[in-house]
Design a protein around this motif. Structure first.
Motif, mmCIF file in Angstrom:
data_model
loop_
_atom_site.group_PDB
_atom_site.id
_atom_site.type_symbol
_atom_site.label_atom_id
_atom_site.label_comp_id
_atom_site.label_asym_id
_atom_site.label_seq_id
_atom_site.Cartn_x
_atom_site.Cartn_y
_atom_site.Cartn_z
ATOM 1 N N ARG A 113 84.079 50.512 33.257
ATOM 2 C CA ARG A 113 84.365 49.984 31.915
ATOM 3 C C ARG A 113 84.627 48.478 31.988
ATOM 4 O O ARG A 113 84.159 47.712 31.140
ATOM 5 C CB ARG A 113 85.577 50.697 31.320
ATOM 6 C CG ARG A 113 85.299 52.125 30.862
ATOM 7 C CD ARG A 113 86.601 52.908 30.644
ATOM 8 N NE ARG A 113 87.458 52.278 29.642
ATOM 9 C CZ ARG A 113 87.375 52.503 28.333
ATOM 10 N NH1 ARG A 113 86.449 53.330 27.867
ATOM 11 N NH2 ARG A 113 88.201 51.924 27.492
ATOM 12 N N LEU A 116 81.425 46.653 32.483
ATOM 13 C CA LEU A 116 80.647 46.612 31.246
ATOM 14 C C LEU A 116 81.176 45.522 30.319
ATOM 15 O O LEU A 116 80.407 44.771 29.715
ATOM 16 C CB LEU A 116 80.691 47.977 30.558
ATOM 17 C CG LEU A 116 79.840 48.126 29.292
ATOM 18 C CD1 LEU A 116 78.366 47.871 29.602
ATOM 19 C CD2 LEU A 116 80.018 49.521 28.687
ATOM 20 N N ARG A 117 82.494 45.428 30.200
ATOM 21 C CA ARG A 117 83.090 44.359 29.384
ATOM 22 C C ARG A 117 82.681 42.987 29.920
ATOM 23 O O ARG A 117 82.341 42.078 29.156
ATOM 24 C CB ARG A 117 84.620 44.474 29.395
ATOM 25 C CG ARG A 117 85.199 45.688 28.688
ATOM 26 C CD ARG A 117 86.709 45.528 28.538
ATOM 27 N NE ARG A 117 87.353 46.791 28.221
ATOM 28 C CZ ARG A 117 87.916 47.588 29.138
ATOM 29 N NH1 ARG A 117 87.901 47.249 30.411
ATOM 30 N NH2 ARG A 117 88.480 48.722 28.774
ATOM 31 N N LEU A 120 79.079 42.158 29.075
ATOM 32 C CA LEU A 120 78.916 41.726 27.684
ATOM 33 C C LEU A 120 79.410 40.296 27.509
ATOM 34 O O LEU A 120 78.757 39.481 26.843
ATOM 35 C CB LEU A 120 79.669 42.661 26.739
ATOM 36 C CG LEU A 120 79.597 42.261 25.255
ATOM 37 C CD1 LEU A 120 78.161 42.322 24.746
ATOM 38 C CD2 LEU A 120 80.503 43.158 24.407
ATOM 39 N N PHE A 142 73.558 43.405 31.461
ATOM 40 C CA PHE A 142 74.301 44.299 30.569
ATOM 41 C C PHE A 142 73.718 45.710 30.612
ATOM 42 O O PHE A 142 74.451 46.696 30.730
ATOM 43 C CB PHE A 142 74.266 43.761 29.134
ATOM 44 C CG PHE A 142 74.916 44.675 28.133
ATOM 45 C CD1 PHE A 142 76.294 44.705 27.994
ATOM 46 C CD2 PHE A 142 74.156 45.530 27.338
ATOM 47 C CE1 PHE A 142 76.905 45.563 27.071
ATOM 48 C CE2 PHE A 142 74.755 46.385 26.429
ATOM 49 C CZ PHE A 142 76.134 46.395 26.295
ATOM 50 N N ILE A 146 75.334 49.381 32.045
ATOM 51 C CA ILE A 146 75.392 50.682 31.370
ATOM 52 C C ILE A 146 74.910 51.782 32.310
ATOM 53 O O ILE A 146 75.537 52.844 32.419
ATOM 54 C CB ILE A 146 74.534 50.674 30.089
ATOM 55 C CG1 ILE A 146 75.150 49.756 29.029
ATOM 56 C CG2 ILE A 146 74.394 52.099 29.520
ATOM 57 C CD1 ILE A 146 74.327 49.642 27.758
ATOM 58 N N HIS A 187 73.772 44.027 21.135
ATOM 59 C CA HIS A 187 74.393 44.643 22.302
ATOM 60 C C HIS A 187 75.875 45.012 22.134
ATOM 61 O O HIS A 187 76.340 45.973 22.741
ATOM 62 C CB HIS A 187 74.233 43.734 23.521
ATOM 63 C CG HIS A 187 72.809 43.588 23.979
ATOM 64 N ND1 HIS A 187 71.901 42.792 23.330
ATOM 65 C CD2 HIS A 187 72.140 44.158 25.014
ATOM 66 C CE1 HIS A 187 70.734 42.867 23.941
ATOM 67 N NE2 HIS A 187 70.847 43.684 24.961
ATOM 68 N N ARG A 188 76.588 44.260 21.336
ATOM 69 C CA ARG A 188 78.021 44.533 21.204
ATOM 70 C C ARG A 188 78.313 45.952 20.682
ATOM 71 O O ARG A 188 79.215 46.623 21.212
ATOM 72 C CB ARG A 188 78.682 43.491 20.296
ATOM 73 C CG ARG A 188 80.203 43.562 20.338
ATOM 74 C CD ARG A 188 80.842 42.569 19.377
ATOM 75 N NE ARG A 188 80.570 41.188 19.728
ATOM 76 C CZ ARG A 188 81.228 40.520 20.667
ATOM 77 N NH1 ARG A 188 82.183 41.121 21.356
ATOM 78 N NH2 ARG A 188 80.945 39.247 20.905
ATOM 79 N N CYS A 191 78.202 48.462 23.501
ATOM 80 C CA CYS A 191 79.383 48.358 24.349
ATOM 81 C C CYS A 191 80.584 49.010 23.685
ATOM 82 O O CYS A 191 81.320 49.778 24.309
ATOM 83 C CB CYS A 191 79.675 46.886 24.657
ATOM 84 S SG CYS A 191 81.052 46.613 25.796
#
Length: 225
Positions: A113, A116-117, A120, A142, A146, A187-188, A191
């Motif tokens: 996680r 992933l943050r 982004l 990014f 995932i 993309h946001r 996420c």
């Protein structure tokens, strides 16, 4: 007197053919070698100061990754994404990344996680800076985050077979977007859905993103050809 110190790092020897493949891969993905251009072993050997055998090994590795083709009696050629290539890649990505996003949302491994943050945030920063190469690499990073967050070894292995082609694909796709802020907007939500644990929404957004952008790239290539 005994002096305490930290241990020295191990020195990793990287074979010449691996270093050559890394350098050539970057050049191809970044567009320094235009699609369809010819690459000769003799020229590369001279420029890089390596043997033709070493260069040939590196080129075969890039061919296995789908970045080069070996044309009989002609030589090595950088791939050109055809409309069919794009269709195959975006439909495949849509299926694979939908599953990856769903699994990532269900997995909720904190380390993944956090990655992933970070991926982004790197994409946001690249878009704000406006550097097209950095945007494309951060975009790919990014999507790779995932896949990694899915914590599925076989899925990651299959994605690895096409990830270099995906990098080329993303660079071409992002080039069609005039305002980088649109890339962030695409993309946001993916996420957010993954971090919220909403597997259905995460999967839907990942699939929709790939299908929509893939169709745009395919239509652009068709119009040119």
């Amino acid at each position: 007197m005994t002096v305490k110190r930290t241990s020295l790092p191990r020195i990793v020897k990287i074979p010449a053919e691996v270093r050559a493949a890394d350098a050539l891969r970057s050049q191809i993905v970044e567009g320094q070698f235009p699609p369809g251009s010819r690459i000769t072993e003799v020229q590369l050997a001279e420029e890089m100061g390596l043997s033709r055998a070493t260069i040939r090994t590196a080129l075969h590795e890039l061919a296995n990754e789908g970045l080069l083709t070996l044309v009989p009696y002609t030589g090595w050629t950088v791939i050109e994404l055809s409309v069919e290539d794009v269709w195959e890649l975006y439909t495949l990505r849509a299926a694979v990344e939908r599953m990856a996003a769903q699994l990532a949302a269900k997995s909720q491994v904190e380390e993944q996680r956090a990655q992933l943050r970070a991926a982004l945030e790197k994409l946001v920063q690249a878009c704000e800076d406006g550097n097209s190469l950095r945007i494309a690499e951060a975009d790919f990073g990014f999507h790779k985050a995932i896949v990694d967050a899915a914590c599925h070894r076989r899925l990651s292995a299959q994605y690895g077979l096409i990830e270099q082609q995906i990098r080329v694909y993303i660079r071409s796709s992002d080039a069609l977007i005039a305002n980088p802020s649109e890339i962030i907007a695409q993309h946001r939500p993916m996420c957010d859905a993954i971090l919220a644990g909403n597997a259905d929404e995460a999967g839907r957004l990942a699939e929709e993103h790939n299908l929509t952008e893939g169709e745009k790239l395919g239509q652009s290539l068709a119009a040119k050809g």
